[in-house]
Design an enzyme around this catalytic site. Structure first.
Site, PDB file in Angstrom:
ATOM      1  CE1 TYR A 140      -3.393  -2.663  -0.231  1.00  0.00           C
ATOM      2  CE2 TYR A 140      -3.915  -2.232   2.199  1.00  0.00           C
ATOM      3  CZ  TYR A 140      -4.184  -2.942   0.815  1.00  0.00           C
ATOM      4  OH  TYR A 140      -5.276  -3.622   0.687  1.00  0.00           O
ATOM      5  CE  LYS A 195       2.617 -17.787  -1.461  1.00  0.00           C
ATOM      6  NZ  LYS A 195       2.090 -19.143  -0.836  1.00  0.00           N
ATOM      7  CG  ASP A 255     -11.661  -6.884   5.845  1.00  0.00           C
ATOM      8  OD1 ASP A 255     -11.119  -6.196   6.696  1.00  0.00           O
ATOM      9  OD2 ASP A 255     -11.977  -6.413   4.868  1.00  0.00           O
TER      10      ASP A 255
END
Length: 366
Positions: A140, A195, A255
């Site tokens: 981001y 990851k 979320d």
């Protein structure tokens, strides 16, 4: 300890004004006549952008910068965009994160008594972990800095720095030291979610995590790949205590975690830096239900409790810490004892009814 704390209130868009007003009423009820908070309201968001062409006025930023804490309702309305297609309403939160260096996004995932989880075997107390999302770097950080080449190729870089990783991992371990451990086995544990098996940036995140973890021999450390984490948060959420991860991964799994505790309306959030704190629910602006009186204010109210605890610890003010605990107790009272559930968590209660029950519980506890 101060006589009064300046709280910059930005209502925002959609249901933002409704959940903010409910939260201000709860804060006033928590202290009664001895309210040590001063509220100042300022505009920002998509609606303000439509009116003025400016989504985040300079005056609002200066108020946020100088305030003791920032309380926010909700940001953004789909379709109200900048020419590049990005949402204008999101400028407020994203600008604060970068300009105030709010590097730690803290998202508690806790199943409250009285709320039914979609996970059939989950009981209150079985889900109680915190996602610590690195908030200033990661993918981001590329917002506004990526490239679109000849309308054929789009590139957004993923940025990870040693400084950024070290401070968020230290934050996660210090948070774990302050908690009682995971529901299953009560082990204090920090899980690195990455990851690392595919991308160098995440392998770097993991290597720095391991360096910092070695400084906390009293806290268990482990790694979980992001794809596996989405499975584990469904199959064994009780295992987790504190999870630390990159910006975008944190956005996604928080979320997912919220869905297991009743939805985004039950999920508070704190975005913290060394000098500023910004508090809101994790949900969006839900413009489809704005003005109907049915918005769930619990997430914003719980975010205000986090705000009081943060301010109380920062300024050694037991009044604030006590009020934050009483707000949490009154939320439990409303959910479990009174079964005051909003529509998104299986009930029929509106914002006003929820607020009144929480305020009544607080007045009994002042």
């Amino acid at each position: 300890m101060k006589n009064a704390y300046e709280i910059c209130v930005v209502h925002g868009d959609g249901i933002g004004p409704e959940v903010c007003q409910a939260t201000l009423r709860v804060l006033e009820a928590a202290f009664g006549e001895a309210l040590p908070l001063r509220f100042s309201e300022y505009p920002a968001g998509a609606q303000h952008f439509l009116k003025t062409g400016d989504s985040f006025p300079r005056e609002t930023f200066e108020a946020c910068h100088s305030a003791d804490a920032i309380l926010h309702g909700a940001a953004g309305i789909p379709g109200i965009n900048h020419p590049d297609g990005t949402e204008a309403g999101l400028d407020f939160t994203l600008t604060l994160r970068s300009k105030l260096d709010l590097y730690a996004n803290v998202r508690p995932i806790k199943l409250h008594p009285g709320v039914r989880s979609p996970l059939r075997d989950a009981a209150p107390g079985a889900i109680d972990y915190v996602i610590v999302r690195e908030n200033s770097e990661g993918l981001y950080a590329a917002r506004g800095a990526g490239s679109l080449l000849r309308d054929e190729v789009a590139i957004d870089p993923l940025v990870q720095s040693r400084k950024g990783i070290e401070r968020i991992v230290h934050f996660a371990f210090e948070l774990a030291r302050s908690r009682d451990g995971a529901p299953q086995g009560r082990r204090r544990r920090v899980t690195c979610c990455d990851k690392a098996n595919v991308l160098r940036s995440y392998a770097f995140f993991r290597s720095v995590f391991d360096e910092v973890a070695a400084q906390y021999p009293d806290i268990e450390a482990e790694h979980v790949l992001i794809d596996a984490m989405t499975v584990h948060l469904i199959n064994r959420p009780s295992h987790y205590d504190v999870i630390v991860t990159e910006n975008m991964f944190g956005d996604i799994i928080s979320d997912l975690g919220a869905a297991t505790i009743g939805g985004m309306g039950m999920s508070p959030s704190a975005e913290l830096g060394d000098g500023n704190g910004f508090f809101q629910a994790s949900h969006g602006s839900a413009p489809d239900i704005a003005g109907k009186g049915i918005a769930n204010p619990y997430g914003t109210i719980l975010a205000a409790a986090m705000m009081l605890n943060w301010l109380g610890l920062r300024h050694a003010d037991p009044r604030l810490i006590d009020a934050g605990k009483r707000i949490e107790t009154s939320v439990t009272y409303a959910l479990a004892d009174k079964s005051v559930l909003s529509r998104d968590i299986g009930g029929t209660a509106g914002s006003l009814e929820i607020t009144e029950v929480i305020c009544a519980g607080l007045r009994e506890r002042v």
